[in-house]
Scaffold this active site. Structure first.
Site, short mmCIF file in Angstrom:
data_model
loop_
_atom_site.label_atom_id
_atom_site.label_comp_id
_atom_site.label_asym_id
_atom_site.label_seq_id
_atom_site.Cartn_x
_atom_site.Cartn_y
_atom_site.Cartn_z
N CYS A 289 -3.14 5.76 19.98
CA CYS A 289 -3.46 4.91 21.12
C CYS A 289 -2.51 3.72 21.21
O CYS A 289 -2.57 2.93 22.15
CB CYS A 289 -4.92 4.42 21.03
SG CYS A 289 -5.14 3.02 19.92
N TYR B 3 0.83 -1.21 0.00
CA TYR B 3 0.00 0.00 0.00
C TYR B 3 0.86 1.26 0.00
O TYR B 3 0.51 2.26 -0.65
CB TYR B 3 -1.02 -0.02 1.16
CG TYR B 3 -2.23 -0.82 0.77
CD1 TYR B 3 -3.27 -0.23 0.06
CD2 TYR B 3 -2.30 -2.18 1.04
CE1 TYR B 3 -4.36 -0.98 -0.36
CE2 TYR B 3 -3.38 -2.94 0.63
CZ TYR B 3 -4.41 -2.33 -0.07
OH TYR B 3 -5.48 -3.08 -0.50
N GLN C 196 -15.09 3.09 -7.52
CA GLN C 196 -14.43 1.95 -6.87
C GLN C 196 -12.98 2.32 -6.57
O GLN C 196 -12.26 1.54 -5.95
CB GLN C 196 -14.44 0.74 -7.82
CG GLN C 196 -15.84 0.27 -8.17
CD GLN C 196 -15.80 -0.68 -9.37
OE1 GLN C 196 -15.61 -1.89 -9.21
NE2 GLN C 196 -15.97 -0.16 -10.57
N ASN C 197 -12.55 3.49 -7.01
CA ASN C 197 -11.15 3.87 -6.86
C ASN C 197 -10.86 4.41 -5.46
O ASN C 197 -11.69 5.10 -4.88
CB ASN C 197 -10.76 4.91 -7.91
CG ASN C 197 -10.93 4.38 -9.31
OD1 ASN C 197 -11.14 3.18 -9.49
ND2 ASN C 197 -10.88 5.23 -10.30
N ALA D 263 -10.80 7.08 -21.56
CA ALA D 263 -11.78 7.97 -20.91
C ALA D 263 -11.32 9.43 -20.95
O ALA D 263 -12.14 10.34 -21.08
CB ALA D 263 -11.98 7.52 -19.46
N GLU E 100 -11.99 -1.59 -23.78
CA GLU E 100 -12.32 -2.94 -24.26
C GLU E 100 -13.75 -3.30 -23.93
O GLU E 100 -14.40 -2.62 -23.14
CB GLU E 100 -11.44 -3.96 -23.51
CG GLU E 100 -9.98 -3.80 -23.74
CD GLU E 100 -9.16 -4.65 -22.78
OE1 GLU E 100 -9.76 -5.37 -21.94
OE2 GLU E 100 -7.93 -4.57 -22.87
N HIS F 111 -15.01 1.55 -2.25
CA HIS F 111 -13.89 0.75 -1.73
C HIS F 111 -12.96 1.54 -0.82
O HIS F 111 -11.82 1.15 -0.61
CB HIS F 111 -13.11 0.12 -2.90
CG HIS F 111 -13.94 -0.87 -3.67
ND1 HIS F 111 -13.62 -1.33 -4.92
CD2 HIS F 111 -15.10 -1.50 -3.34
CE1 HIS F 111 -14.54 -2.20 -5.33
NE2 HIS F 111 -15.45 -2.31 -4.40
N THR G 136 -14.21 0.46 -15.90
CA THR G 136 -14.27 -0.68 -14.97
C THR G 136 -14.52 -1.96 -15.74
O THR G 136 -15.31 -1.96 -16.68
CB THR G 136 -15.33 -0.48 -13.86
OG1 THR G 136 -15.38 -1.68 -13.06
CG2 THR G 136 -16.72 -0.18 -14.38
N ARG H 295 1.94 1.80 -3.49
CA ARG H 295 0.85 2.35 -4.30
C ARG H 295 0.60 3.82 -3.97
O ARG H 295 0.33 4.63 -4.85
CB ARG H 295 -0.43 1.53 -4.08
CG ARG H 295 -0.38 0.19 -4.82
CD ARG H 295 -1.64 -0.61 -4.63
NE ARG H 295 -2.83 0.06 -5.10
CZ ARG H 295 -4.07 -0.23 -4.70
NH1 ARG H 295 -4.26 -1.19 -3.81
NH2 ARG H 295 -5.10 0.40 -5.19
P1 OAD Z 1 -9.99 -3.34 -13.48
O1 OAD Z 1 -8.50 -3.30 -13.52
O2 OAD Z 1 -10.66 -4.63 -13.24
O3 OAD Z 1 -10.57 -2.77 -14.86
C1 OAD Z 1 -10.09 -1.59 -15.42
C2 OAD Z 1 -10.86 -1.33 -16.70
O4 OAD Z 1 -10.43 -0.10 -17.23
C3 OAD Z 1 -10.64 -2.39 -17.79
O5 OAD Z 1 -11.90 -2.80 -18.28
C4 OAD Z 1 -9.86 -1.63 -18.87
O6 OAD Z 1 -10.20 -2.06 -20.19
C5 OAD Z 1 -10.30 -0.21 -18.63
N1 OAD Z 1 -9.36 0.85 -19.04
C6 OAD Z 1 -8.02 0.85 -18.99
N2 OAD Z 1 -7.52 2.03 -19.38
C7 OAD Z 1 -8.58 2.82 -19.69
C8 OAD Z 1 -8.72 4.15 -20.15
N3 OAD Z 1 -7.68 4.94 -20.38
N4 OAD Z 1 -9.98 4.62 -20.36
C9 OAD Z 1 -11.07 3.82 -20.15
N5 OAD Z 1 -10.98 2.56 -19.71
C10 OAD Z 1 -9.76 2.06 -19.48
O7 OAD Z 1 -10.45 -2.21 -12.43
P2 OAD Z 1 -11.85 -2.05 -11.68
O8 OAD Z 1 -12.97 -2.51 -12.53
O9 OAD Z 1 -11.89 -0.69 -11.15
O10 OAD Z 1 -11.04 -3.66 -5.56
O11 OAD Z 1 -11.67 -3.07 -10.49
C11 OAD Z 1 -12.64 -3.16 -9.51
C12 OAD Z 1 -12.03 -3.52 -8.19
O12 OAD Z 1 -11.21 -4.69 -8.32
C13 OAD Z 1 -11.07 -2.48 -7.62
O13 OAD Z 1 -11.73 -1.45 -6.95
C14 OAD Z 1 -10.23 -3.30 -6.69
C15 OAD Z 1 -9.96 -4.46 -7.62
O14 OAD Z 1 -9.58 -5.63 -7.04
C16 OAD Z 1 -10.49 -3.98 -4.38
O15 OAD Z 1 -9.29 -3.93 -4.18
C17 OAD Z 1 -11.49 -4.38 -3.34
#
Ligand code: OAD
Length: 236
Positions: free
Chosen positions: A146, A63, A97-98, A227, A211, A115, A184, A66
């Protein structure tokens, strides 16, 4: 693009769900796919309560790394376009979710952070919850005043979402005339179910992604591309 722009213009209530893809152009790694974090690291070693109890230092090292990557990142035109959209709409809800805080830094108002937030820490003993933007942190694992062990203020796999957050997100999705689903993969629940909830109340669903995703077949319009390029054109 024209049709999607018209739907947005005519809607008085808009909800937005964002994922890691919206921050990709800011240099924040996504989770899935060839370049994704989960290709190199295992979620069960780093993003579960069990992993943290087993080895808090290891989890914190990840973390802290990151946090250092995110600290160097700036919001991009995609984040900023959503601020512009928020200013124009009477009813607007941003659900993300970010955990990176880039929507805050772009200037978005209320953000439903499903999240959690990587810039907050939480004490396992006294439950105190506080912001800390230092990156790197001076000592790992960090502790509370604490004396208790502190954890990242994020939601891990197997944990419930922050109190009341899901109800608000569900309400936002069912109130929306248009739902934008941006960057996402739509495979993590319950976030991924927001599209289905919006669909049941007849919202138009517009997806922006590089995608095809798990929900592409159920959206009204899929805009393929980055995006940071599509959103400013869509909102303009
Ligand atoms: P993912 O890494 O699963 O998906 C990211 C998405 O962004 C993919 O579908 C890519 O095709 C798309 N992508 C990449 N670059 C892009 C761009 N420039 N413009 C538009 N789209 C783009 O990430 P999340 O769906 O956010 O949770 O993942 C969901 C959760 O899974 C996260 O919050 C995290 C992870 O494990 C936890 O840690 C609980």
């Amino acid at each position: 693009m024209e049709q999607a722009r018209e739907w947005i213009q005519n809607a008085s209530s808009v909800a937005v769900l964002t994922g890691a893809g919206i921050s990709a152009e800011s240099g924040v790694p996504i989770f899935r796919g060839d370049q994704g974090l989960w290709r190199e690291y295992k979620p069960e070693d780093l993003a579960t309560p069990e992993a943290f109890m087993r080895d808090p230092r290891l989890v914190w090292e990840w973390y802290d790394w990151r946090r250092q990557v995110i600290a160097k990142a700036e919001p991009n035109p995609g984040h900023r376009a959503l601020v512009e959209l928020e200013c124009r709409k009477r009813r607007f809800n941003l659900i993300t979710q970010n955990v990176d805080g880039l929507h805050d830094r772009a200037g978005s108002g209320r953000i439903l952070k499903l999240h959690g937030d990587i810039w907050r820490l939480r004490c396992l003993e006294c439950r105190a919850d506080w912001p800390d933007r230092r990156a790197p942190l001076p000592k790992l694992p960090p502790h509370c005043r604490c004396g208790g062990l502190a954890r990242p203020g994020v939601v891990w796999f197997g944990e419930p979402l922050p109190d009341g957050m899901w109800l608000e997100a569900e309400h936002a999705a069912s109130d929306a005339e248009v739902l934008l689903v941006i960057g996402t993969s739509a495979v993590v629940y319950p976030a991924a179910s927001l599209a289905g909830i919006a669909r049941r109340t007849k919202a138009r669903i517009i997806e922006i992604n590089m995608e095809e995703t798990a929900i592409s077949h159920e959206v009204d319009c899929s805009l393929r591309g980055p995006a940071g390029e599509i959103l400013p054109r869509l909102i303009a």
